[in-house]
Design an enzyme around this catalytic site. Structure first.
Site, PDB file in Angstrom:
ATOM      1  N   ARG A 122      38.850  18.378  90.758  1.00 19.52           N
ATOM      2  CA  ARG A 122      38.655  17.119  90.036  1.00 19.52           C
ATOM      3  C   ARG A 122      39.997  16.651  89.476  1.00 19.52           C
ATOM      4  O   ARG A 122      40.226  16.610  88.278  1.00 19.52           O
ATOM      5  CB  ARG A 122      37.576  17.315  89.000  1.00 19.52           C
ATOM      6  CG  ARG A 122      36.284  17.665  89.714  1.00 19.52           C
ATOM      7  CD  ARG A 122      35.126  17.681  88.827  1.00 19.52           C
ATOM      8  NE  ARG A 122      34.249  16.576  89.148  1.00 19.52           N
ATOM      9  CZ  ARG A 122      33.067  16.393  88.591  1.00 19.52           C
ATOM     10  NH1 ARG A 122      32.632  17.222  87.672  1.00 19.52           N
ATOM     11  NH2 ARG A 122      32.317  15.370  88.940  1.00 19.52           N
ATOM     12  N   GLN A 127      39.835  11.743  93.336  1.00 20.03           N
ATOM     13  CA  GLN A 127      38.661  11.047  92.780  1.00 20.03           C
ATOM     14  C   GLN A 127      37.830  10.345  93.842  1.00 20.03           C
ATOM     15  O   GLN A 127      36.608  10.316  93.765  1.00 20.03           O
ATOM     16  CB  GLN A 127      39.109  10.030  91.728  1.00 20.03           C
ATOM     17  CG  GLN A 127      39.211  10.661  90.358  1.00 20.03           C
ATOM     18  CD  GLN A 127      39.613   9.679  89.284  1.00 20.03           C
ATOM     19  OE1 GLN A 127      39.539   8.469  89.495  1.00 20.03           O
ATOM     20  NE2 GLN A 127      40.052  10.183  88.164  1.00 20.03           N
ATOM     21  N   ASP A 130      35.308  12.608  95.430  1.00 17.87           N
ATOM     22  CA  ASP A 130      34.506  13.414  94.513  1.00 17.87           C
ATOM     23  C   ASP A 130      33.012  13.094  94.651  1.00 17.87           C
ATOM     24  O   ASP A 130      32.478  12.186  94.016  1.00 17.87           O
ATOM     25  CB  ASP A 130      35.007  13.155  93.085  1.00 17.87           C
ATOM     26  CG  ASP A 130      34.375  14.086  92.080  1.00 17.87           C
ATOM     27  OD1 ASP A 130      33.313  14.668  92.385  1.00 17.87           O
ATOM     28  OD2 ASP A 130      34.926  14.218  90.985  1.00 17.87           O
ATOM     29  N   SER A 133      30.761  13.403  91.527  1.00 11.52           N
ATOM     30  CA  SER A 133      30.772  12.218  90.657  1.00 11.52           C
ATOM     31  C   SER A 133      29.938  11.092  91.246  1.00 11.52           C
ATOM     32  O   SER A 133      29.151  10.463  90.539  1.00 11.52           O
ATOM     33  CB  SER A 133      32.204  11.699  90.459  1.00 11.52           C
ATOM     34  OG  SER A 133      32.887  12.545  89.596  1.00 11.52           O
ATOM     35  N   TYR A 226      35.618  20.334  81.587  1.00 11.11           N
ATOM     36  CA  TYR A 226      34.208  20.709  81.434  1.00 11.11           C
ATOM     37  C   TYR A 226      33.968  21.272  80.036  1.00 11.11           C
ATOM     38  O   TYR A 226      34.902  21.533  79.294  1.00 11.11           O
ATOM     39  CB  TYR A 226      33.823  21.769  82.468  1.00 11.11           C
ATOM     40  CG  TYR A 226      33.756  21.235  83.869  1.00 11.11           C
ATOM     41  CD1 TYR A 226      32.685  20.459  84.291  1.00 11.11           C
ATOM     42  CD2 TYR A 226      34.759  21.512  84.787  1.00 11.11           C
ATOM     43  CE1 TYR A 226      32.618  19.976  85.582  1.00 11.11           C
ATOM     44  CE2 TYR A 226      34.702  21.033  86.079  1.00 11.11           C
ATOM     45  CZ  TYR A 226      33.628  20.263  86.471  1.00 11.11           C
ATOM     46  OH  TYR A 226      33.559  19.787  87.748  1.00 11.11           O
TER      47      TYR A 226
HETATM   48  P1  NAD Z   1      28.754  18.246  84.229  1.00  6.22           P
HETATM   49  O1  NAD Z   1      27.757  17.674  85.156  1.00  6.22           O
HETATM   50  O2  NAD Z   1      29.265  19.644  84.456  1.00  6.22           O
HETATM   51  O3  NAD Z   1      28.137  18.206  82.743  1.00  6.22           O
HETATM   52  C1  NAD Z   1      27.602  17.018  82.190  1.00  6.22           C
HETATM   53  C2  NAD Z   1      27.972  16.903  80.729  1.00  6.22           C
HETATM   54  O4  NAD Z   1      27.248  17.850  79.947  1.00  6.22           O
HETATM   55  C3  NAD Z   1      29.449  17.159  80.430  1.00  6.22           C
HETATM   56  O5  NAD Z   1      30.011  16.010  79.858  1.00  6.22           O
HETATM   57  C4  NAD Z   1      29.419  18.341  79.461  1.00  6.22           C
HETATM   58  O6  NAD Z   1      30.441  18.248  78.487  1.00  6.22           O
HETATM   59  C5  NAD Z   1      28.036  18.196  78.840  1.00  6.22           C
HETATM   60  N1  NAD Z   1      27.521  19.409  78.193  1.00  6.22           N
HETATM   61  C6  NAD Z   1      27.611  20.700  78.581  1.00  6.22           C
HETATM   62  N2  NAD Z   1      26.989  21.518  77.686  1.00  6.22           N
HETATM   63  C7  NAD Z   1      26.451  20.715  76.720  1.00  6.22           C
HETATM   64  C8  NAD Z   1      25.696  20.957  75.548  1.00  6.22           C
HETATM   65  N3  NAD Z   1      25.339  22.185  75.177  1.00  6.22           N
HETATM   66  N4  NAD Z   1      25.327  19.885  74.802  1.00  6.22           N
HETATM   67  C9  NAD Z   1      25.691  18.632  75.174  1.00  6.22           C
HETATM   68  N5  NAD Z   1      26.415  18.335  76.264  1.00  6.22           N
HETATM   69  C10 NAD Z   1      26.798  19.360  77.039  1.00  6.22           C
HETATM   70  O7  NAD Z   1      30.013  17.331  84.062  1.00  6.22           O
HETATM   71  P2  NAD Z   1      30.533  16.122  84.973  1.00  6.22           P
HETATM   72  O8  NAD Z   1      29.810  14.898  84.591  1.00  6.22           O
HETATM   73  O9  NAD Z   1      30.512  16.520  86.381  1.00  6.22           O
HETATM   74  O10 NAD Z   1      32.056  15.984  84.502  1.00  6.22           O
HETATM   75  C11 NAD Z   1      32.522  16.517  83.316  1.00  6.22           C
HETATM   76  C12 NAD Z   1      34.031  16.264  83.134  1.00  6.22           C
HETATM   77  O11 NAD Z   1      34.788  16.230  84.331  1.00  6.22           O
HETATM   78  C13 NAD Z   1      34.329  14.960  82.466  1.00  6.22           C
HETATM   79  O12 NAD Z   1      35.391  15.224  81.578  1.00  6.22           O
HETATM   80  C14 NAD Z   1      34.822  14.067  83.532  1.00  6.22           C
HETATM   81  O13 NAD Z   1      35.657  13.040  83.023  1.00  6.22           O
HETATM   82  C15 NAD Z   1      35.594  15.054  84.339  1.00  6.22           C
HETATM   83  N6  NAD Z   1      35.730  14.558  85.709  1.00  6.22           N
HETATM   84  C16 NAD Z   1      36.988  14.423  86.221  1.00  6.22           C
HETATM   85  C17 NAD Z   1      37.131  13.936  87.527  1.00  6.22           C
HETATM   86  C18 NAD Z   1      38.484  13.752  88.135  1.00  6.22           C
HETATM   87  O14 NAD Z   1      39.466  13.713  87.427  1.00  6.22           O
HETATM   88  N7  NAD Z   1      38.552  13.643  89.453  1.00  6.22           N
HETATM   89  C19 NAD Z   1      36.028  13.615  88.269  1.00  6.22           C
HETATM   90  C20 NAD Z   1      34.762  13.771  87.707  1.00  6.22           C
HETATM   91  C21 NAD Z   1      34.632  14.252  86.419  1.00  6.22           C
END
Ligand code: NAD
Length: 377
Positions: A122, A127, A130, A133, A226
């Site tokens: 990520r 992106q 991804d 996402s 994460y």
């Molecule tokens: P995910 O599906 O793993 O998790 C979803 C959300 O659940 C996350 O925001 C996490 O912080 C939250 N979470 C976990 N435990 C929790 C709890 N106990 N209570 C409440 N919330 C909780 O995550 P995702 O949506 O796939 O992505 C997460 C991160 O990755 C973000 O920071 C996103 O910006 C980043 N990301 C970066 C890229 C990139 O740079 N290419 C692409 C996608 C996502």
């Protein structure tokens, strides 16, 4: 001979997506890649054979796999399909690295070079590839529509001759890709939305979508953007504050996930029992065990008048656009591998080295290899 890409028809029940849509097939054709589509592959996503005007349609899977240099899939192909692939074929798909161990073992034995789209790092450069996402964004949007359908309430405030209707209150837990899309969708429908995540960085993102952030004063950023798992004390602090917001909510959408671990349990049965009759929980984490203690994967249950739904394969419910976005992720992943009509993956590139699952008879993804070997011993 041009590079030949095969698009199989997905076979798992409830899987309606197709790995390549006609528009992206045309773009591959411009790169001098021959696309061979299994007849009917796009039907469930409303892309009939006739729309694949740049591709060759075949009906028998022997010639589909037997002549392919690359197979593009959504879900892991069956063992029979893997057996039909030629040695050295490149397979790219959502291959469930931690779960489909038997399939991964077979890919290794058959000397298939497989790339799991879930493992694409990520980083900003990747992106556009991804798929986690793109598919999470689809799921977040659809979760709100599922909740709206199950709710007996309007989401927006309405002023009518029959009186004024108050807007629905929605709480979205987990403000990653799916959660932010759910917040945006619930806002568009006119609900009053609150968002919550353990990563402090999400506060600004939640607020920028016009929702209120539920502040619990627990910062649990882990590595790679994460979240980390909460301590017992933090969990209690979280539950004490969340309980009030959830009790007042008409709709709760949960999206919280931890990489490689079961979903954190955030809503115990007691919290559901304190909710209003008619309230709805849609638990997008159902596949990983659910964020609500009462969630049953794939089921819709009623507990004291509260509906708890744990839908599975949500991106597949919006198969047209989920397929389109996924196909573009694949195109962006594949294009750098092709130069002058030859397949030349750059084995120095972290996108390739991190997403490769099996190559030259070896499981290259260490955590999966450890799991396969652990299971075999
Ligand atoms: P995910 O599906 O793993 O998790 C979803 C959300 O659940 C996350 O925001 C996490 O912080 C939250 N979470 C976990 N435990 C929790 C709890 N106990 N209570 C409440 N919330 C909780 O995550 P995702 O949506 O796939 O992505 C997460 C991160 O990755 C973000 O920071 C996103 O910006 C980043 N990301 C970066 C890229 C990139 O740079 N290419 C692409 C996608 C996502």
């Amino acid at each position: 001979m041009p590079i030949r890409v095969a698009i199989p028809k997905e076979t798992l029940p409830r899987e309606h997506r197709v790995s390549l849509v006609p528009e992206v097939a045309r773009r591959l054709a411009k790169l001098d890649i021959e696309v061979v589509v299994e007849s009917g592959a796009g039907n469930a996503a409303h892309y009939p054979d006739a729309d694949y005007d740049s591709a060759r349609i075949v009906s028998d899977t022997d010639s589909l796999y037997g002549e392919a240099d690359i197979v593009l899939a959504v879900q892991p192909p069956s063992l029979e399909a893997i057996d039909r692939m030629r040695e050295g074929t490149i397979l790219i798909g959502l291959l469930l690295p931690f779960h489909r161990l038997e399939h991964i073992e077979r890919l290794k034995e058959r000397n298939i070079t497989s790339f799991a789209m879930e493992l694409v790092p990520r980083i900003s450069r990747a992106q556009s590839m991804d798929a986690l996402s793109s598919q999470a964004a689809v799921a977040g949007y659809k979760a709100v529509l599922l909740a709206a359908n199950l709710s007996g309430r309007f989401f927006p405030m309405l002023t009518t001759a029959a009186g004024t209707i108050r807007p629905a209150k929605a709480v979205i837990i987990g403000a990653g890709v799916a959660g932010l899309q759910a917040i945006a969708t619930a806002r568009r429908l006119g609900a009053m939305v609150e968002g919550y995540d353990v990563r402090a960085a999400t506060k600004e993102q939640v607020e920028s979508l016009g929702a209120k952030f539920i502040d619990i004063d627990v910062a649990a950023e882990g590595s790679g953007g994460y979240a980390r798992e909460l301590t017992e004390e933090e969990k209690q602090q979280q539950q004490a504050i969340l309980a009030e917001h959830i009790a007042a909510a008409d709709v709760v959408i949960t999206t919280a996930a931890l990489p490689g671990r079961p979903s954190p349990k955030i809503i115990p049965a007691s919290m559901v029992e304190a909710m209003k009759p008619g309230a709805v929980i849609v638990d997008l984490a159902a596949e990983g065990g659910g964020n609500c203690e009462l969630t049953q994967a794939g089921e819709q249950i009623s507990h004291n008048g509260v509906t708890v739904y744990g839908p599975l394969d949500v991106p597949s419910m919006l198969a047209v656009h989920a397929s389109e976005m996924y196909a573009k992720n694949l195109l962006n992943f594949l294009t750098p591998m092709v130069s002058d009509g030859e397949l030349t993956p750059d084995w120095e590139d972290e996108v390739i080295t991190e997403s490769v699952l099996t190559h030259q008879g070896v499981i290259r993804h260490e955590p999966t290899r450890a799991k396969v070997e652990g299971d075999a011993s």
